[in-house]
Design a protein around this motif. Structure first.
Motif, PDB file in Angstrom:
ATOM      1  N   VAL A   6      15.953 -35.338 -27.403  1.00  0.00           N
ATOM      2  CA  VAL A   6      15.277 -34.045 -27.393  1.00  0.00           C
ATOM      3  C   VAL A   6      14.325 -34.007 -26.205  1.00  0.00           C
ATOM      4  CG1 VAL A   6      13.751 -32.492 -28.671  1.00  0.00           C
ATOM      5  CG2 VAL A   6      15.435 -33.903 -29.893  1.00  0.00           C
ATOM      6  N   PRO A   7      14.420 -32.966 -25.351  1.00  0.00           N
ATOM      7  CA  PRO A   7      13.537 -32.920 -24.187  1.00  0.00           C
ATOM      8  C   PRO A   7      12.080 -32.761 -24.594  1.00  0.00           C
ATOM      9  CG  PRO A   7      14.717 -30.837 -24.454  1.00  0.00           C
ATOM     10  CD  PRO A   7      15.326 -31.810 -25.417  1.00  0.00           C
ATOM     11  N   VAL A   8      11.201 -33.430 -23.851  1.00  0.00           N
ATOM     12  CA  VAL A   8       9.767 -33.301 -24.075  1.00  0.00           C
ATOM     13  C   VAL A   8       9.286 -32.130 -23.224  1.00  0.00           C
ATOM     14  CG1 VAL A   8       7.523 -34.404 -23.885  1.00  0.00           C
ATOM     15  CG2 VAL A   8       9.532 -35.762 -24.511  1.00  0.00           C
ATOM     16  N   LEU A   9       8.781 -31.098 -23.887  1.00  0.00           N
ATOM     17  CA  LEU A   9       8.430 -29.872 -23.202  1.00  0.00           C
ATOM     18  C   LEU A   9       6.933 -29.602 -23.269  1.00  0.00           C
ATOM     19  CD1 LEU A   9      11.253 -27.551 -24.619  1.00  0.00           C
ATOM     20  CD2 LEU A   9      11.220 -28.689 -22.382  1.00  0.00           C
ATOM     21  N   SER A  10       6.448 -28.812 -22.321  1.00  0.00           N
ATOM     22  CA  SER A  10       5.089 -28.306 -22.349  1.00  0.00           C
ATOM     23  C   SER A  10       5.146 -26.775 -22.322  1.00  0.00           C
ATOM     24  CB  SER A  10       4.308 -28.808 -21.121  1.00  0.00           C
ATOM     25  OG  SER A  10       4.859 -28.249 -19.939  1.00  0.00           O
ATOM     26  N   ARG A  11       4.026 -26.136 -22.558  1.00  0.00           N
ATOM     27  CA  ARG A  11       3.979 -24.674 -22.473  1.00  0.00           C
ATOM     28  C   ARG A  11       4.376 -24.215 -21.069  1.00  0.00           C
ATOM     29  NH1 ARG A  11       1.412 -20.447 -25.450  1.00  0.00           N
ATOM     30  NH2 ARG A  11       0.562 -18.752 -24.162  1.00  0.00           N
ATOM     31  N   ARG A  12       3.958 -24.968 -20.057  1.00  0.00           N
ATOM     32  CA  ARG A  12       4.326 -24.631 -18.678  1.00  0.00           C
ATOM     33  C   ARG A  12       5.836 -24.726 -18.481  1.00  0.00           C
ATOM     34  NH1 ARG A  12       1.738 -25.023 -13.762  1.00  0.00           N
ATOM     35  NH2 ARG A  12       0.038 -24.042 -14.908  1.00  0.00           N
ATOM     36  N   ASP A  13       6.472 -25.762 -19.033  1.00  0.00           N
ATOM     37  CA  ASP A  13       7.927 -25.891 -18.930  1.00  0.00           C
ATOM     38  C   ASP A  13       8.622 -24.674 -19.539  1.00  0.00           C
ATOM     39  OD1 ASP A  13       7.775 -28.445 -17.767  1.00  0.00           O
ATOM     40  OD2 ASP A  13       7.753 -29.417 -19.734  1.00  0.00           O
ATOM     41  N   VAL A  14       8.158 -24.276 -20.712  1.00  0.00           N
ATOM     42  CA  VAL A  14       8.761 -23.134 -21.395  1.00  0.00           C
ATOM     43  C   VAL A  14       8.573 -21.867 -20.570  1.00  0.00           C
ATOM     44  CG1 VAL A  14       8.604 -21.674 -23.450  1.00  0.00           C
ATOM     45  CG2 VAL A  14       8.492 -24.173 -23.681  1.00  0.00           C
ATOM     46  N   THR A  15       7.375 -21.685 -20.034  1.00  0.00           N
ATOM     47  CA  THR A  15       7.071 -20.485 -19.252  1.00  0.00           C
ATOM     48  C   THR A  15       7.900 -20.433 -17.975  1.00  0.00           C
ATOM     49  OG1 THR A  15       4.814 -20.505 -20.110  1.00  0.00           O
ATOM     50  CG2 THR A  15       5.234 -19.185 -18.143  1.00  0.00           C
ATOM     51  N   ASP A  16       7.973 -21.534 -17.260  1.00  0.00           N
ATOM     52  CA  ASP A  16       8.730 -21.556 -16.006  1.00  0.00           C
ATOM     53  C   ASP A  16      10.222 -21.329 -16.263  1.00  0.00           C
ATOM     54  OD1 ASP A  16       6.445 -21.927 -14.544  1.00  0.00           O
ATOM     55  OD2 ASP A  16       6.738 -24.076 -14.236  1.00  0.00           O
ATOM     56  N   ALA A  17      10.736 -21.896 -17.355  1.00  0.00           N
ATOM     57  CA  ALA A  17      12.141 -21.674 -17.691  1.00  0.00           C
ATOM     58  C   ALA A  17      12.385 -20.205 -18.035  1.00  0.00           C
ATOM     59  CB  ALA A  17      12.552 -22.565 -18.861  1.00  0.00           C
ATOM     60  N   ALA A  18      11.420 -19.583 -18.696  1.00  0.00           N
ATOM     61  CA  ALA A  18      11.550 -18.164 -19.042  1.00  0.00           C
ATOM     62  C   ALA A  18      11.588 -17.306 -17.784  1.00  0.00           C
ATOM     63  CB  ALA A  18      10.396 -17.738 -19.943  1.00  0.00           C
ATOM     64  N   ILE A  19      10.731 -17.621 -16.818  1.00  0.00           N
ATOM     65  CA  ILE A  19      10.730 -16.876 -15.552  1.00  0.00           C
ATOM     66  C   ILE A  19      12.063 -17.057 -14.838  1.00  0.00           C
ATOM     67  CG2 ILE A  19       9.684 -16.712 -13.256  1.00  0.00           C
ATOM     68  CD1 ILE A  19       6.999 -17.424 -14.596  1.00  0.00           C
ATOM     69  N   GLY A  20      12.565 -18.282 -14.826  1.00  0.00           N
ATOM     70  CA  GLY A  20      13.861 -18.532 -14.191  1.00  0.00           C
ATOM     71  C   GLY A  20      14.985 -17.760 -14.861  1.00  0.00           C
ATOM     72  N   LEU A  21      14.954 -17.697 -16.191  1.00  0.00           N
ATOM     73  CA  LEU A  21      15.964 -16.945 -16.940  1.00  0.00           C
ATOM     74  C   LEU A  21      15.895 -15.456 -16.605  1.00  0.00           C
ATOM     75  CD1 LEU A  21      18.123 -16.707 -19.176  1.00  0.00           C
ATOM     76  CD2 LEU A  21      16.243 -16.648 -20.846  1.00  0.00           C
ATOM     77  N   ILE A  22      14.680 -14.922 -16.556  1.00  0.00           N
ATOM     78  CA  ILE A  22      14.505 -13.512 -16.231  1.00  0.00           C
ATOM     79  C   ILE A  22      15.022 -13.211 -14.835  1.00  0.00           C
ATOM     80  CG2 ILE A  22      12.777 -11.728 -15.763  1.00  0.00           C
ATOM     81  CD1 ILE A  22      11.063 -13.056 -17.992  1.00  0.00           C
ATOM     82  N   LEU A  35      16.385 -18.685 -24.398  1.00  0.00           N
ATOM     83  CA  LEU A  35      15.465 -19.607 -23.728  1.00  0.00           C
ATOM     84  C   LEU A  35      15.636 -21.026 -24.251  1.00  0.00           C
ATOM     85  CD1 LEU A  35      13.176 -20.057 -21.746  1.00  0.00           C
ATOM     86  CD2 LEU A  35      11.563 -19.338 -23.527  1.00  0.00           C
ATOM     87  N   ALA A  36      15.823 -21.169 -25.560  1.00  0.00           N
ATOM     88  CA  ALA A  36      16.048 -22.503 -26.125  1.00  0.00           C
ATOM     89  C   ALA A  36      17.317 -23.120 -25.553  1.00  0.00           C
ATOM     90  CB  ALA A  36      16.132 -22.414 -27.649  1.00  0.00           C
ATOM     91  N   ALA A  37      18.370 -22.326 -25.411  1.00  0.00           N
ATOM     92  CA  ALA A  37      19.604 -22.829 -24.819  1.00  0.00           C
ATOM     93  C   ALA A  37      19.373 -23.258 -23.382  1.00  0.00           C
ATOM     94  CB  ALA A  37      20.690 -21.755 -24.898  1.00  0.00           C
ATOM     95  N   GLU A  38      18.547 -22.510 -22.678  1.00  0.00           N
ATOM     96  CA  GLU A  38      18.221 -22.840 -21.284  1.00  0.00           C
ATOM     97  C   GLU A  38      17.528 -24.195 -21.194  1.00  0.00           C
ATOM     98  OE1 GLU A  38      18.245 -21.121 -17.250  1.00  0.00           O
ATOM     99  OE2 GLU A  38      19.186 -20.543 -19.122  1.00  0.00           O
ATOM    100  N   LEU A  39      16.681 -24.471 -22.178  1.00  0.00           N
ATOM    101  CA  LEU A  39      15.896 -25.706 -22.167  1.00  0.00           C
ATOM    102  C   LEU A  39      16.589 -26.848 -22.893  1.00  0.00           C
ATOM    103  CD1 LEU A  39      12.459 -24.043 -22.879  1.00  0.00           C
ATOM    104  CD2 LEU A  39      13.006 -25.395 -20.838  1.00  0.00           C
ATOM    105  N   GLY A  40      17.692 -26.567 -23.570  1.00  0.00           N
ATOM    106  CA  GLY A  40      18.410 -27.607 -24.287  1.00  0.00           C
ATOM    107  C   GLY A  40      17.699 -28.072 -25.535  1.00  0.00           C
ATOM    108  N   CYS A  41      17.071 -27.146 -26.239  1.00  0.00           N
ATOM    109  CA  CYS A  41      16.350 -27.516 -27.450  1.00  0.00           C
ATOM    110  C   CYS A  41      16.660 -26.505 -28.552  1.00  0.00           C
ATOM    111  CB  CYS A  41      14.840 -27.562 -27.185  1.00  0.00           C
ATOM    112  SG  CYS A  41      14.118 -25.966 -26.765  1.00  0.00           S
TER     113      CYS A  41
END
Length: 203
Positions: A6-22, A35-41
């Motif tokens: 399971v990837p170890v995530l931070s709020r910043r990781d989630v936010t940056d992945a969301a921006i990339g998805l958008i 977003l969860a699929a994007e992060l693999g969680c």
């Protein structure tokens, strides 16, 4: 059989992945499941870092404000402060045109936006405006920048989806040129001149 890591995530990781998805798939693609699929969680694991989709949007806006990079030496004049601030808005819209709309259209009283605007107001006052002038000028230039840049970003997205040589939506090239960023800078020059004449020198 080895367990799935399971990837170890931070709020910043989630936010940056969301921006990339958008930026890749558009604002409509932003769901917790995507977003969860994007992060693999698992989708539920995102709620460790963001309480809801609204909280995620606030986190994105907060991250975009960070990327404005306005932590510089105070401007010597109010107009140079306005140019620097709106220049940062323009550059952010160029880098993240789809996500920029979340910042541009965010209500002033949301938790990420209110302190940001307070800092800008403080900078304008340090540059020579009184509190009322700073409030009026920031409100006017923010409305100009937000409206122009959101339309510019949406127009660019439509053009990227496929347009003929006449401009997006088949419009005449002269009309399409009204959305170019050069026009943003020209409009800002005119706006500052008008504000100087009506709200600063007149006072």
């Amino acid at each position: 059989m080895p367990s799935r890591q399971v990837p170890v995530l931070s709020r910043r990781d989630v936010t940056d992945a969301a921006i990339g998805l958008i930026e890749r798939d558009g604002l409509g693609a932003l769901t917790m499941r995507r977003l969860a699929a994007e992060l693999g969680c698992a989708p539920m694991s995102l709620y460790t870092h963001v309480r809801s989709r609204d909280d995620l949007v606030d986190a994105i806006v907060d991250r975009l404000i960070e990327q404005l990079d306005l932590h510089e030496v105070p401007a010597e004049t109010w107009d140079s402060a306005v140019r620097r601030t709106l220049g940062s808005y323009r550059d952010l819209a160029v880098r993240s045109p789809a996500a920029f709309e979340l910042l541009a259209l965010a209500p002033y009283d949301t938790s990420p936006v209110a302190p940001h605007l307070a800092n800008v107001l403080t900078g304008l006052e340090h540059a020579g405006l009184d509190a009322e002038q700073a409030r009026q000028i920031l409100g006017i230039v923010d409305a100009y920048a937000s409206g122009f840049l959101v339309v510019w970003a949406r127009s660019r997205a439509r053009a990227a989806q496929g347009a003929d040589g006449r401009g997006d939506d088949g419009q005449d090239a002269g009309i399409a040129s009204m959305r170019h960023l050069d026009m943003f800078d020209e409009g800002l020059d005119a706006l500052i001149a008008g504000l100087d004449a009506t709200l600063v020198r007149h006072a």
